[in-house]
Design a protein around this motif. Structure first.
Motif, PDB file in Angstrom:
ATOM      1  N   ARG A  82     -36.255  78.821 121.547  1.00  0.00           N
ATOM      2  CA  ARG A  82     -35.464  77.803 122.255  1.00  0.00           C
ATOM      3  C   ARG A  82     -34.019  78.232 122.486  1.00  0.00           C
ATOM      4  NH1 ARG A  82     -36.058  72.969 118.876  1.00  0.00           N
ATOM      5  NH2 ARG A  82     -37.589  73.962 117.575  1.00  0.00           N
ATOM      6  N   ARG A  83     -33.576  79.311 121.825  1.00  0.00           N
ATOM      7  CA  ARG A  83     -32.206  79.803 122.012  1.00  0.00           C
ATOM      8  C   ARG A  83     -32.051  80.668 123.265  1.00  0.00           C
ATOM      9  NH1 ARG A  83     -31.078  82.185 116.004  1.00  0.00           N
ATOM     10  NH2 ARG A  83     -31.714  80.316 114.861  1.00  0.00           N
ATOM     11  N   PHE A  84     -33.171  81.021 123.886  1.00  0.00           N
ATOM     12  CA  PHE A  84     -33.135  81.959 125.005  1.00  0.00           C
ATOM     13  C   PHE A  84     -33.752  81.338 126.249  1.00  0.00           C
ATOM     14  CE2 PHE A  84     -32.992  84.360 121.120  1.00  0.00           C
ATOM     15  CZ  PHE A  84     -32.000  85.300 121.371  1.00  0.00           C
ATOM     16  N   GLY A  85     -33.237  81.787 127.381  1.00  0.00           N
ATOM     17  CA  GLY A  85     -33.763  81.315 128.654  1.00  0.00           C
ATOM     18  C   GLY A  85     -35.008  82.091 129.056  1.00  0.00           C
ATOM     19  N   PRO A  86     -35.700  81.600 130.085  1.00  0.00           N
ATOM     20  CA  PRO A  86     -36.951  82.236 130.540  1.00  0.00           C
ATOM     21  C   PRO A  86     -36.794  83.715 130.902  1.00  0.00           C
ATOM     22  CG  PRO A  86     -36.665  80.103 131.598  1.00  0.00           C
ATOM     23  CD  PRO A  86     -35.401  80.388 130.841  1.00  0.00           C
ATOM     24  N   GLU A  87     -35.709  84.077 131.573  1.00  0.00           N
ATOM     25  CA  GLU A  87     -35.511  85.484 131.954  1.00  0.00           C
ATOM     26  C   GLU A  87     -35.316  86.361 130.724  1.00  0.00           C
ATOM     27  OE1 GLU A  87     -35.745  87.358 134.781  1.00  0.00           O
ATOM     28  OE2 GLU A  87     -36.658  85.525 135.538  1.00  0.00           O
ATOM     29  N   GLU A  88     -34.554  85.879 129.761  1.00  0.00           N
ATOM     30  CA  GLU A  88     -34.336  86.641 128.532  1.00  0.00           C
ATOM     31  C   GLU A  88     -35.650  86.814 127.769  1.00  0.00           C
ATOM     32  OE1 GLU A  88     -29.964  85.544 126.908  1.00  0.00           O
ATOM     33  OE2 GLU A  88     -31.295  83.823 127.280  1.00  0.00           O
ATOM     34  N   LEU A  89     -36.450  85.761 127.721  1.00  0.00           N
ATOM     35  CA  LEU A  89     -37.733  85.846 127.023  1.00  0.00           C
ATOM     36  C   LEU A  89     -38.694  86.794 127.731  1.00  0.00           C
ATOM     37  CD1 LEU A  89     -38.191  82.131 125.947  1.00  0.00           C
ATOM     38  CD2 LEU A  89     -37.557  84.085 124.506  1.00  0.00           C
ATOM     39  N   ARG A  90     -38.666  86.769 129.069  1.00  0.00           N
ATOM     40  CA  ARG A  90     -39.509  87.724 129.812  1.00  0.00           C
ATOM     41  C   ARG A  90     -39.082  89.153 129.525  1.00  0.00           C
ATOM     42  NH1 ARG A  90     -40.166  83.469 133.417  1.00  0.00           N
ATOM     43  NH2 ARG A  90     -38.252  83.801 134.562  1.00  0.00           N
ATOM     44  N   ALA A  91     -37.771  89.391 129.449  1.00  0.00           N
ATOM     45  CA  ALA A  91     -37.270  90.741 129.141  1.00  0.00           C
ATOM     46  C   ALA A  91     -37.676  91.146 127.727  1.00  0.00           C
ATOM     47  CB  ALA A  91     -35.754  90.801 129.311  1.00  0.00           C
ATOM     48  N   ALA A  92     -37.543  90.231 126.766  1.00  0.00           N
ATOM     49  CA  ALA A  92     -37.934  90.538 125.382  1.00  0.00           C
ATOM     50  C   ALA A  92     -39.433  90.817 125.302  1.00  0.00           C
ATOM     51  CB  ALA A  92     -37.554  89.384 124.454  1.00  0.00           C
ATOM     52  N   ALA A  93     -40.239  90.009 125.988  1.00  0.00           N
ATOM     53  CA  ALA A  93     -41.691  90.213 125.984  1.00  0.00           C
ATOM     54  C   ALA A  93     -42.042  91.551 126.635  1.00  0.00           C
ATOM     55  CB  ALA A  93     -42.396  89.064 126.700  1.00  0.00           C
TER      56      ALA A  93
END
Length: 156
Positions: A125-136
């Motif tokens: 919940r601390r990260f936005g969708p783009e950041e999560l896509r990059a992490a994934a």
């Protein structure tokens, strides 16, 4: 990333972060193993069986965990006796055995790992969708590279 206020993310700093996270995941898995009378390898096997998109075979599990046939058999015997898995023969080829993670074992693991799930959700919940896509994408690429190293000369 604006290089002024943020720490540079280089190979070493990434490696330290990954090792730290892996060590914490291993600690939690060892606690689960200890609490349920399992070996750490048994927990690794359970994760492989649970995460497989379809029922996995003992030989595939042996390859995934880099174990001997005897070690996998002993592991599966322990997991079956403890009520975590069952072995099911293929209807079309009785020589083939598929490993199934039992519902009761999933419930047991869900209760134990629920705090980890809540912690993961808090972080997500601390990260936005783009950041999560990059992490994934990073994690997917790392896993691909690690799989490619398996069995390569010098990889252990």
């Amino acid at each position: 990333m604006n290089g002024d206020n943020e720490e540079a993310i280089d190979l070493l700093s990434f490696a330290v972060r990954l090792r730290r996270m892996t060590a914490e995941f291993n600690r939690i898995a060892h606690e689960f193993a200890h609490e349920h009378g399992l070996h750490p390898t048994d927990v690794q096997a359970l994760m492989k069986i649970f995460d497989a998109p379809s029922p996995i075979t003992p030989s595939r599990l042996r390859e995934e965990l880099n174990l001997t046939s005897g070690a996998v058999t002993a592991c599966l015997d322990r997991l079956e006796r403890a009520g975590h898995i069952r072995r099911v023969r293929d209807l079309h080829d009785r020589r083939v055995v598929h490993l199934h993670y039992l519902d009761a074992a999933q419930e047991l693991a869900a209760v134990f790992f629920r705090p980890l799930g809540r912690s993961t959700d808090n972080v997500l919940r601390r990260f936005g969708p783009e950041e999560l896509r990059a992490a994934a994408a990073f994690l997917d690429a790392m896993n691909e590279e690690l799989e490619a190293l398996r069995g390569a000369p010098g990889s252990g």
